[in-house]
Write a protein that holds these residues in place. Structure first.
Motif, PDB file in Angstrom:
ATOM      1  N   GLN A  27      46.660   9.788  -6.011  1.00  0.00           N
ATOM      2  CA  GLN A  27      47.052   9.864  -4.597  1.00  0.00           C
ATOM      3  C   GLN A  27      47.885  11.105  -4.317  1.00  0.00           C
ATOM      4  O   GLN A  27      47.702  11.794  -3.306  1.00  0.00           O
ATOM      5  CB  GLN A  27      47.841   8.609  -4.210  1.00  0.00           C
ATOM      6  CG  GLN A  27      47.021   7.334  -4.204  1.00  0.00           C
ATOM      7  CD  GLN A  27      47.875   6.115  -3.865  1.00  0.00           C
ATOM      8  OE1 GLN A  27      49.090   6.196  -3.737  1.00  0.00           O
ATOM      9  NE2 GLN A  27      47.230   4.963  -3.737  1.00  0.00           N
ATOM     10  N   ARG A  28      48.794  11.401  -5.244  1.00  0.00           N
ATOM     11  CA  ARG A  28      49.661  12.572  -5.092  1.00  0.00           C
ATOM     12  C   ARG A  28      48.843  13.863  -5.117  1.00  0.00           C
ATOM     13  O   ARG A  28      49.052  14.761  -4.291  1.00  0.00           O
ATOM     14  CB  ARG A  28      50.707  12.556  -6.198  1.00  0.00           C
ATOM     15  CG  ARG A  28      51.852  13.515  -6.016  1.00  0.00           C
ATOM     16  CD  ARG A  28      53.015  13.149  -6.924  1.00  0.00           C
ATOM     17  NE  ARG A  28      52.626  13.072  -8.328  1.00  0.00           N
ATOM     18  CZ  ARG A  28      52.622  11.964  -9.046  1.00  0.00           C
ATOM     19  NH1 ARG A  28      52.969  10.804  -8.498  1.00  0.00           N
ATOM     20  NH2 ARG A  28      52.262  11.976 -10.319  1.00  0.00           N
ATOM     21  N   SER A  29      47.901  13.935  -6.045  1.00  0.00           N
ATOM     22  CA  SER A  29      47.075  15.136  -6.156  1.00  0.00           C
ATOM     23  C   SER A  29      46.179  15.313  -4.938  1.00  0.00           C
ATOM     24  O   SER A  29      45.932  16.437  -4.493  1.00  0.00           O
ATOM     25  CB  SER A  29      46.212  15.071  -7.421  1.00  0.00           C
ATOM     26  OG  SER A  29      47.005  15.119  -8.585  1.00  0.00           O
ATOM     27  N   SER A  75      46.863  14.507  -1.928  1.00  0.00           N
ATOM     28  CA  SER A  75      47.633  14.946  -0.760  1.00  0.00           C
ATOM     29  C   SER A  75      48.340  16.284  -0.978  1.00  0.00           C
ATOM     30  O   SER A  75      48.510  17.061  -0.036  1.00  0.00           O
ATOM     31  CB  SER A  75      48.672  13.885  -0.377  1.00  0.00           C
ATOM     32  OG  SER A  75      49.605  13.697  -1.427  1.00  0.00           O
ATOM     33  N   GLU A  76      48.725  16.559  -2.229  1.00  0.00           N
ATOM     34  CA  GLU A  76      49.512  17.757  -2.516  1.00  0.00           C
ATOM     35  C   GLU A  76      48.764  18.809  -3.329  1.00  0.00           C
ATOM     36  O   GLU A  76      49.267  19.930  -3.504  1.00  0.00           O
ATOM     37  CB  GLU A  76      50.788  17.375  -3.282  1.00  0.00           C
ATOM     38  CG  GLU A  76      51.681  16.386  -2.542  1.00  0.00           C
ATOM     39  CD  GLU A  76      52.847  15.930  -3.388  1.00  0.00           C
ATOM     40  OE1 GLU A  76      53.029  16.486  -4.496  1.00  0.00           O
ATOM     41  OE2 GLU A  76      53.582  15.024  -2.946  1.00  0.00           O
TER      42      GLU A  76
END
Length: 338
Positions: free
Chosen positions: A315-317, A319-320
């Protein structure tokens, strides 16, 4: 200069593709391999991501490796499919075998895919997730090289021998675990050596059979299984089920086949798919509720379900972006422009 480079999933795939195809790997083989490494980077599984790319070049250079392998599924029975990877990477064989495995599992309740003569250097969870995406449960395993001593011994006989399992879930990522039967993955020990970091006691022994925290000593000595005799027994099970049972090499045979070329292990891979809808006796909804109650009872007391950390990293990857160390990125760019 920033210590990290932020890339998209497609950029990581493209970078890997450039390196692999520049070194003679066919586009058909390079694509699933590049994607698997990119997915590992996305999910913060660094030991199976771009870090593996330089080692892939050693494997491609193996005298028995087939850079233009063209595996084709062979129907063995209503439930069994065999596919000879033709001494190429396993992932292309898996992708082509998946097209047969899924409908057979849904028709028969269970289906087996036996991949033979394949080089393997990536994690198994991308394959497991590919199966659970079809609403099927999955079990995958393979031997490796004989790097691991059996419980009570100090001489390498067994492989790291990973086992991966997946269970499909509604409105949630699948329940997935993927772990080596060794106390740690060999790539993780190699990463500690590269970073000059000690490893935990119990991961391995030196060439004299003495316990050590020196990763270099373990890499030249022997790794150990997790859980003592229990891990040793599981590793032996993998040797048999994904070796002689399906006409594949044991880890000792794979090591002999390598002939000190330092390539990825060449072996077989056992893939089993189960259809909960067919095997569940028609009680699809109640069976689903029972599984979810089990997961809730685990998570409800603060325990972590396997792969939760990986899904959060995903999820982090997404979005970021995917963060890659500058040192590794520069190394890969050099390979892509060699």
């Amino acid at each position: 200069m920033c210590d990290e480079v932020v890339l998209s999933l497609e950029e990581v795939i493209d970078l890997s593709m450039k390196v692999l195809t520049l070194n003679g790997l066919s586009h058909a083989q390079a694509q699933p391999l590049a994607r698997a490494m990119a997915l590992a980077e996305r999910d913060d599984c660094r030991s199976h991501g771009l870090q593996r790319l330089p080692g892939c070049l050693d494997t491609i250079s193996h005298p028995r490796f087939n850079r233009n392998a063209d595996p084709k599924p062979e129907e063995v029975s209503a439930a069994v499919t065999r596919i000879d990877a033709d001494f190429g990477y396993s992932l292309l064989a898996f992708e082509r075998g998946l097209e047969v495995l899924v409908p057979k599992a849904k028709a028969m309740g269970v289906s087996i895919l036996a991949i033979n003569n394949c080089f393997h250097s990536t994690a198994l969870w991308p394959e497991v997730e590919a199966i659970t995406a079809h609403g099927l449960a999955a079990l995958i395993m393979n031997p490796s090289h004989s790097w691991v001593a059996p419980a009570g011994g100090s001489t390498p006989v067994l492989g790291t021998n990973p086992i991966a399992f997946g269970w499909p879930r509604k409105d949630h990522p699948p329940y997935v675990f993927d772990f080596a039967t060794s106390a740690a993955a060999r790539a993780e020990i190699a990463r500690h050596r590269k970073e000059n970091q000690p490893i935990p006691m119990g991961w391995g022994v030196d060439s004299e059979g003495r316990p050590t925290t020196d990763p270099a000593a373990v890499l030249s000595g022997a790794m150990l299984t997790f859980g003592g005799h229990k891990g040793s027994a599981l590793a032996t099970m993998v040797e048999l089920l994904a070796g002689p049972l399906i006409g594949g090499l044991t880890s000792m045979q794979s090591m002999a086949f390598d002939a000190d070329a330092k390539a990825a292990p060449c072996h077989a891979e056992l893939v089993i798919a189960f259809d909960p809808a067919l095997l569940g006796g028609g009680n699809i909804e109640s069976n689903h509720e029972a599984a979810e109650a089990l997961f809730a009872a685990i998570a409800g007391q603060g325990a972590r379900l396997p792969s939760e950390r990986r899904f959060l990293a995903r999820q982090r990857s997404e979005s970021e972006g995917i963060k890659v160390s500058r040192e590794l990125y520069d190394r890969i760019v050099l390979l892509a422009n060699a």
